[in-house]
Design a protein around this motif. Structure first.
Motif, PDB file in Angstrom:
ATOM      1  N   UNK A   1      40.801  61.238  70.528  1.00  0.00           N
ATOM      2  CA  UNK A   1      41.105  59.888  71.019  1.00  0.00           C
ATOM      3  C   UNK A   1      40.300  58.810  70.295  1.00  0.00           C
ATOM      4  N   UNK A   2      38.977  58.975  70.242  1.00  0.00           N
ATOM      5  CA  UNK A   2      38.123  57.936  69.656  1.00  0.00           C
ATOM      6  C   UNK A   2      38.285  57.868  68.146  1.00  0.00           C
ATOM      7  N   UNK A   3      38.392  59.033  67.501  1.00  0.00           N
ATOM      8  CA  UNK A   3      38.487  59.039  66.038  1.00  0.00           C
ATOM      9  C   UNK A   3      39.687  58.254  65.514  1.00  0.00           C
ATOM     10  N   UNK A   4      40.902  58.421  66.090  1.00  0.00           N
ATOM     11  CA  UNK A   4      42.021  57.592  65.621  1.00  0.00           C
ATOM     12  C   UNK A   4      41.768  56.095  65.792  1.00  0.00           C
ATOM     13  N   UNK A   5      41.094  55.704  66.876  1.00  0.00           N
ATOM     14  CA  UNK A   5      40.768  54.291  67.069  1.00  0.00           C
ATOM     15  C   UNK A   5      39.787  53.830  65.997  1.00  0.00           C
ATOM     16  N   UNK A   6      38.859  54.705  65.653  1.00  0.00           N
ATOM     17  CA  UNK A   6      37.894  54.396  64.598  1.00  0.00           C
ATOM     18  C   UNK A   6      38.599  54.222  63.249  1.00  0.00           C
ATOM     19  N   UNK A   7      39.540  55.122  62.958  1.00  0.00           N
ATOM     20  CA  UNK A   7      40.299  55.023  61.703  1.00  0.00           C
ATOM     21  C   UNK A   7      41.109  53.736  61.679  1.00  0.00           C
ATOM     22  N   UNK A   8      41.695  53.386  62.823  1.00  0.00           N
ATOM     23  CA  UNK A   8      42.426  52.122  62.904  1.00  0.00           C
ATOM     24  C   UNK A   8      41.511  50.949  62.571  1.00  0.00           C
ATOM     25  N   UNK A   9      40.309  50.937  63.145  1.00  0.00           N
ATOM     26  CA  UNK A   9      39.392  49.815  62.917  1.00  0.00           C
ATOM     27  C   UNK A   9      38.992  49.718  61.451  1.00  0.00           C
ATOM     28  N   UNK A  10      38.793  50.848  60.791  1.00  0.00           N
ATOM     29  CA  UNK A  10      38.452  50.836  59.366  1.00  0.00           C
ATOM     30  C   UNK A  10      39.605  50.293  58.527  1.00  0.00           C
ATOM     31  N   UNK A  11      40.816  50.734  58.840  1.00  0.00           N
ATOM     32  CA  UNK A  11      41.984  50.227  58.123  1.00  0.00           C
ATOM     33  C   UNK A  11      42.208  48.739  58.402  1.00  0.00           C
TER      34      UNK A  11
END
Length: 393
Positions: free
Chosen positions: A105-115
């Motif tokens: 859950x958190x990792x996809x949100x983190x990837x979104x924030x980086x992108x």
């Protein structure tokens, strides 16, 4: 071993402060100046200051070592007070399950924030749509732990440290008394931070580095693992002499003054090391000096900070307890929040210190507010902390 009757409130406060310092260090990283000629994708090209280089390095030196020391202490507490079965059950619920949920859950949100940050930096239209669409590229081979690496390595320590200790104690019942005795002798020496710095220095020498960067790969890095294992074991052994922890308090001013002096010396050497005109052999000598300074600096800070909190904050506090309960949630979600707020500010021509304060305060506000209303008294709070708590406000 006799049960612990008195809660060490200082350790709850330390854990809370180290989590909040995570927000500070991650909020500052974007605004560091490129004073060492390092290529950095994650940087605001229009808002930079060397103050944030110093600030982030200052926090980085002691934050995770102190964190792992406290974690080792609490792990030993559960092991000795409740037994190995309860420890396994506790670590599954407190570490393994949240880590798996975080990756999902958190990792996809983190990837979104980086992108989203990259798209904002490039001033691209449809940033939200494009950032979400990039999540389709995530696959099992590309998964990394991001800021969840702390949980990952704690799980590794529970498997590779606690279980062997259990086996050794079963086969050699006298072993526990022996290592408690020798650790106690080292712990009470005036030069204890220097003595404990020796294994840390060996780790740095083997890794050939004076800057321990986070390891985000699911493949454990042996040098990195060993570096923080030293602090985890230190905290574990501190539990075995928990009745003598007041020793931390006796020389707090000395430890902190020495630590700050070592930090100043470290930065003088860092600046010299970055000078491209110095001879190669002198640069090699400086690297050795920097490794020595980091090892000693880390341990003097660790002793000084633990002693400082034991001396001045070892008492009940409603605010500290509340934030301690919420520290897990804050730790899990703060990184995507920091990057997202930094992305929003890229387009604005504001003083760098204003941007830093906005990002830091906005992240604290959102994480604490979300914890109070979405986590504390819900199934998420029970999942992370083992029980629901009434809302604080």
């Amino acid at each position: 071993m006799e049960p612990v009757k008195d809660r060490i409130y200082a350790f709850d406060t330390i854990r809370t402060v180290m989590v909040l310092l995570g927000i500070v260090i991650h909020a500052s990283m974007l605004y560091r100046a490129n004073i060492f000629n390092e290529a950095a994708f994650f940087s605001d090209p229009h808002s930079q200051s060397p103050v944030f280089n110093v600030l982030s390095d200052f926090i980085h030196i002691f934050r995770m070592p102190v964190f792992f020391s406290i974690s080792g202490f609490f792990t030993a507490l559960i092991y000795f007070e409740r037994g190995v079965r309860q420890l396994v059950a506790n670590r599954l619920h407190r570490l393994v399950y949240p880590f798996i949920a975080g990756i999902a859950i958190i990792l996809p949100i983190h990837v979104f924030s980086l992108n989203f940050f990259a798209l904002s930096l490039a001033k691209t239209d449809n940033r939200y749509t494009l950032a979400w669409s990039a999540l389709r590229e995530i696959n099992l081979e590309s998964i990394e732990t991001a800021h969840l690496w702390f949980l990952y390595y704690l799980i590794l320590y529970c498997v590779t440290v606690v279980l062997p200790v259990y086996g050794i104690e079963k086969m050699f019942p006298a072993a526990k008394k022996q290592w408690t005795f020798w650790f106690g002798r080292l712990f009470h020496k005036t030069a204890a931070p220097i003595l404990f710095a020796i294994p840390t220095l060996v780790c740095l020498w083997v890794m050939d580095t004076f800057d321990v960067k986070a390891a985000h790969s699911l493949t454990p890095k042996l040098g990195f693992y060993t570096y923080y294992a030293v602090f985890f074991l230190f905290g574990w052994l501190c539990y075995s002499i928990r009745g003598r922890l007041s020793r931390f308090e006796k020389q707090v001013p000395i430890y902190l003054v020495v630590a700050i002096a070592l930090f100043g010396a470290r930065w003088y050497c860092l600046v010299r090391y970055s000078d491209t005109t110095i001879p190669a052999n002198f640069k090699g000598q400086l690297q050795v000096v920097l490794e020595v300074l980091l090892a000693f600096n880390t341990w003097f800070f660790t002793f000084g900070i633990i002693g400082f909190f034991l001396k001045f904050f070892n008492r009940p506090s409603r605010i500290s307890r509340y934030l301690s309960d919420g520290s897990y949630w804050i730790y899990l979600i703060h990184m995507p929040m920091v990057i997202y707020f930094q992305s929003l500010l890229l387009a604005y021509n504001l003083p760098v210190f204003v941007k830093f304060l906005v990002v830091m305060l906005a992240t604290i506000f959102v994480t604490v507010l979300s914890y109070n209303y979405l986590v504390r008294n819900t199934f998420i709070g029970k999942f992370l902390n083992g029980r629901r708590y009434p809302r604080g406000f």
